[in-house]
Design a protein around this motif. Structure first.
Motif, PDB file in Angstrom:
ATOM      1  N   UNK A  27      31.410  55.777  18.209  1.00 49.20           N
ATOM      2  CA  UNK A  27      30.358  56.127  17.244  1.00 49.20           C
ATOM      3  C   UNK A  27      30.077  57.622  17.293  1.00 49.20           C
ATOM      4  N   UNK A  28      30.008  58.167  18.489  1.00 49.24           N
ATOM      5  CA  UNK A  28      29.745  59.599  18.641  1.00 49.24           C
ATOM      6  C   UNK A  28      30.890  60.411  18.031  1.00 49.24           C
ATOM      7  N   UNK A  29      32.130  59.972  18.260  1.00 51.42           N
ATOM      8  CA  UNK A  29      33.309  60.642  17.689  1.00 51.42           C
ATOM      9  C   UNK A  29      33.226  60.636  16.160  1.00 51.42           C
ATOM     10  N   UNK A  30      32.890  59.463  15.591  1.00 54.70           N
ATOM     11  CA  UNK A  30      32.839  59.356  14.128  1.00 54.70           C
ATOM     12  C   UNK A  30      31.670  60.161  13.557  1.00 54.70           C
ATOM     13  N   UNK A  31      30.552  60.159  14.284  1.00 52.77           N
ATOM     14  CA  UNK A  31      29.402  60.949  13.824  1.00 52.77           C
ATOM     15  C   UNK A  31      29.777  62.429  13.803  1.00 52.77           C
ATOM     16  N   UNK A  32      30.629  62.839  14.719  1.00 50.22           N
ATOM     17  CA  UNK A  32      31.039  64.247  14.774  1.00 50.22           C
ATOM     18  C   UNK A  32      31.814  64.683  13.539  1.00 50.22           C
TER      19      UNK A  32
END
Ligand code: ZN
Ligand code: ZN
Length: 148
Positions: free
Chosen positions: A10-15
């Motif tokens: 999720x953090x990767x995609x939010x980035x």
């Protein structure tokens, strides 16, 4: 363990969204002074634009640092997602697209061709205004369809 993986993804995609917004509204806005030498190449190997790698390292390091004191350690995995996105950005943007290190061959895969095309279109305009395609890993499907 599953939560850790989900938080990291999720953090990767939010980035990808954060990088898009930063590129569109800050790099082509008040921080153009740091981004300009990526559009109007100076011929130097180091670009002021590279400072964004250091700027994006700050939230990642902060998440690792603060997260290491928390229990559960979810914030560490937010930091890991940001770090992995940074590595992906360097591999895709600096090595695959701009070939600052000649490592990858020309792609045959249509997603990768679309990704190259999107970023080339971003660079068509040398100036601060009227650029398009500010994202990196997300390629609009219409662009992928336009290839072939
Ligand atoms: Zn740009
Ligand atoms: Zn570029």
């Amino acid at each position: 363990m599953l939560n850790a993986i989900l938080i990291t993804i999720t953090s990767f995609m939010a980035m990808e969204f954060i990088a898009w917004a930063t590129h569109k509204f800050l790099m082509h806005g008040p921080l153009w002074i740091l981004h300009e030498d990526h559009h109007v190449l100076t011929g130097k190997w180091y670009q002021k634009n590279d400072s964004f790698a250091l700027i994006f390292a700050i939230p990642s390091i902060s998440c690792f640092f603060v997260g290491s004191f928390l229990s559960p350690k979810w914030l560490v995995f937010v930091g890991l997602g940001i770090l992995l996105y940074g590595i992906a950005y360097m591999l895709v943007h600096d090595i695959f697209i701009h070939r600052r290190i000649k490592l990858f061959k020309k792609p045959k895969n249509s997603y990768l061709k679309g990704l190259l095309l999107a970023h080339r279109k971003h660079h068509v305009n040398l100036g601060k205004y009227d650029c398009e395609y500010f994202g990196m890993l997300f390629v609009p499907p219409k662009l992928i369809k336009s290839i072939k």
